[in-house]
Enzyme design. Structure first.
Site, PDB file in Angstrom:
ATOM      1  N   LYS A 106       0.842  -1.202   0.000  1.00 19.71           N
ATOM      2  CA  LYS A 106       0.000   0.000   0.000  1.00 19.71           C
ATOM      3  C   LYS A 106       0.872   1.245   0.000  1.00 19.71           C
ATOM      4  O   LYS A 106       1.908   1.294   0.683  1.00 19.71           O
ATOM      5  CB  LYS A 106      -0.928  -0.019   1.223  1.00 19.71           C
ATOM      6  N   SER A 133     -10.496   0.102   6.963  1.00 17.84           N
ATOM      7  CA  SER A 133      -9.874   0.205   5.645  1.00 17.84           C
ATOM      8  C   SER A 133      -9.151  -1.038   5.154  1.00 17.84           C
ATOM      9  O   SER A 133      -8.651  -1.054   4.036  1.00 17.84           O
ATOM     10  CB  SER A 133      -8.903   1.393   5.615  1.00 17.84           C
ATOM     11  N   SER A 167      -9.823   2.391   2.668  1.00 20.08           N
ATOM     12  CA  SER A 167      -8.890   3.077   1.802  1.00 20.08           C
ATOM     13  C   SER A 167      -7.924   2.127   1.078  1.00 20.08           C
ATOM     14  O   SER A 167      -7.255   2.530   0.133  1.00 20.08           O
ATOM     15  CB  SER A 167      -8.072   4.075   2.642  1.00 20.08           C
TER      16      SER A 167
END
Length: 493
Positions: free
Chosen positions: A78, A180, A156
């Site tokens: 990420k 998330s 997210s």
């Protein structure tokens, strides 16, 4: 050999150790898959040279017999994790061009374990979002498709969930501040684990809300989540909130036996507006755990209804403090100034250009609730509510409950653009089942357990006791086995 990218971590580990496949071949299969998946916009900084270099080093370790569980396993990272000499933008324009001279603790531990970095993955800007529509890179797209719409992969960690679901990597890292990891996992038919706060170091991960953020694995199976968490977890003296407790063998905890375990079902999670399909899935999950020998009991978490408002005071308050460092002085984007502009104008113009609308919204909310005259009315009151939410969980666990079963999301994945342009509060409601876990600092895992009437994945969430991820993973593995979820998205990209 072309389908090597579809392997799980556990399958690839066994084949690598047996010599059936090389880390280079595994990595090349993933790189080929990534190059053919630009339509998903999940991998935003590709690092093929670094990947092959790490793969060759892993092959050398495998030949020498020095092979940890993750040796040779290709992963997506990420964009919130700082990676040395690789763009680390947190999905924001304000960090454009930022290439750290250091490695986050989590990624350093992964490379020390022999893992291979394929690239950086898309995400909502500064992890603020539930649909991956606030990213400077544009929307990430869910590989699941049932009509003409492009669907959200969740947020997210949307790039992470999309990449794992589409077999672009064997697994990925994510972060979870209010859901998330777990919400994107539920939207894409993957497994997402948010560990206990303090189990995984936050050092080198761009901060959103420091008392809520926690990194965790996003994988194709519960076993893989156990393997990846093993490498990510551990005490870190660089992180003052890191827990100095031993990391158990999470994979060894997967015994498949949950007979006699007590699983709680919180009545407050049966919320207005929850779809009939989610309600039905929850009932099926209860039956699966009962059939496995668990005792199911109804429990009460009375302060649940205050969780969302408390979260959306605390998280923006911490964000407004953390994001104050992005000023155009030390790193990242700096606005072009007019003659006569001073430092105040530079701050204002840089932040106006660098931050997206959702980040600006949360910074303004956070600054407001921390301001004189409102601190006690909002922030202090939210902190007290947070303490009550944690006490609710403590009391349930004190009654002998081992884990709590809830839905992971109120619906299946929705179309990109369907919520982002309407009331932001409608988007925030996506976190209704997940934010309590962050407020209480508990471990939670989303497990894919079925499909809705349109053919989209649905997930259930299990919430565990603090620092008992092994027990939680074991229960999740039994739920996974009984659900028998094997569906994959049809390749349209």
């Amino acid at each position: 050999m072309a389908d090597l990218n579809t392997l799980t971590i556990a399958e690839a580990r066994d084949r690598l150790r047996a010599g059936d496949v090389t880390a280079r071949a595994l990595t090349e299969a993933c790189l080929t898959a990534i190059d053919g998946a630009d339509a998903l916009n999940s991998v935003v900084h590709k690092t093929p040279e670094k990947a092959l270099e790490l793969a060759d080093a892993a092959d050398a370790r495998l030949k020498s017999g020095d092979a940890p569980a993750l040796c040779g396993i290709p992963l997506g990272i990420k964009d919130l994790f700082c990676t040395r000499h690789v763009d680390s933008q947190a999905g924001s324009r304000i960090l454009q061009g930022f290439r750290p001279e250091y490695e986050s603790t989590v990624t350093r531990q992964l490379w020390d374990s022999g893992a291979v970095m394929l690239g950086k993955l898309n995400m909502d800007e500064f992890a603020m979002g539930s649909s991956n529509e606030t990213s400077t890179y544009g929307n990430a797209v869910n590989p699941w498709k049932v009509d003409d719409r492009k669907l959200t992969p969740g947020g997210s960690s949307g790039g992470s969930s999309a990449a794992v679901a589409a077999d672009l990597c064997l697994a990925a890292t994510g972060t979870d501040t209010g859901g998330s990891i777990r919400q994107p996992a539920a939207f894409t038919g993957t497994v997402g684990l948010k560990p206990t706060y303090g189990r995984v170091s936050r050092w080198g991960i761009v901060a959103f809300a420091s008392s809520l953020d926690q990194a965790g694995p996003m994988t194709k199976s519960v076993r893989d989540a156990a393997i990846l968490l093993q490498a990510m977890a551990g005490h870190d003296p660089l992180d003052s909130t890191s827990a100095d407790i031993p990391v158990p063998d999470f994979e060894a905890a997967l015994t498949g036996d949950i007979k006699g375990k007590t699983i709680g079902l919180p009545r407050e999670y049966r919320m207005e507006g929850m779809s009939d399909e989610i309600d039905r899935l929850w009932a099926e999950g209860r039956k699966m755990l009962e059939d496995a020998g668990a005792n199911i009991v109804d429990v009460s978490l009375p302060h649940t209804k205050y969780a969302l408002p408390a979260y959306y005071v605390i998280a923006p308050a911490e964000a407004s403090s953390n994001l104050a460092r992005y000023d155009g002085v030390r790193f990242g984007h700096r606005a072009k100034l007019d003659q006569g502009d001073g430092i105040t104008e530079m701050y204002e113009k840089t932040r106006a250009e660098g931050f997206g609308d959702e980040v600006k919204r949360r910074v303004m909310v956070g600054t407001y609730v921390l301001s004189a005259g409102f601190y006690d009315a909002y922030y202090n009151r939210a902190r007290k509510v947070r303490a009550l939410i944690k006490r609710d969980f403590d009391e349930v666990f004190a009654q002998g409950v081992d884990a709590i079963l809830t839905p992971a999301t109120p619906t299946s994945a929705f179309g990109l653009g369907e919520m982002a342009d309407s009331d932001p509060v409608a988007m925030y409601l996506n976190d209704v089942f997940t934010v309590t876990v962050n407020l209480a600092g508990l471990p939670g895992i989303a497990v894919p357990t079925g499909l809705d009437s349109k053919g989209l994945p649905l997930g259930l969430q299990l919430i565990g006791r603090p620092f008992e991820e092994g027990d939680l993973l074991n229960t999740a593995a039994e739920l996974e086995a009984r659900a028998g979820f094997v569906a994959k998205p049809e390749r349209w990209w």
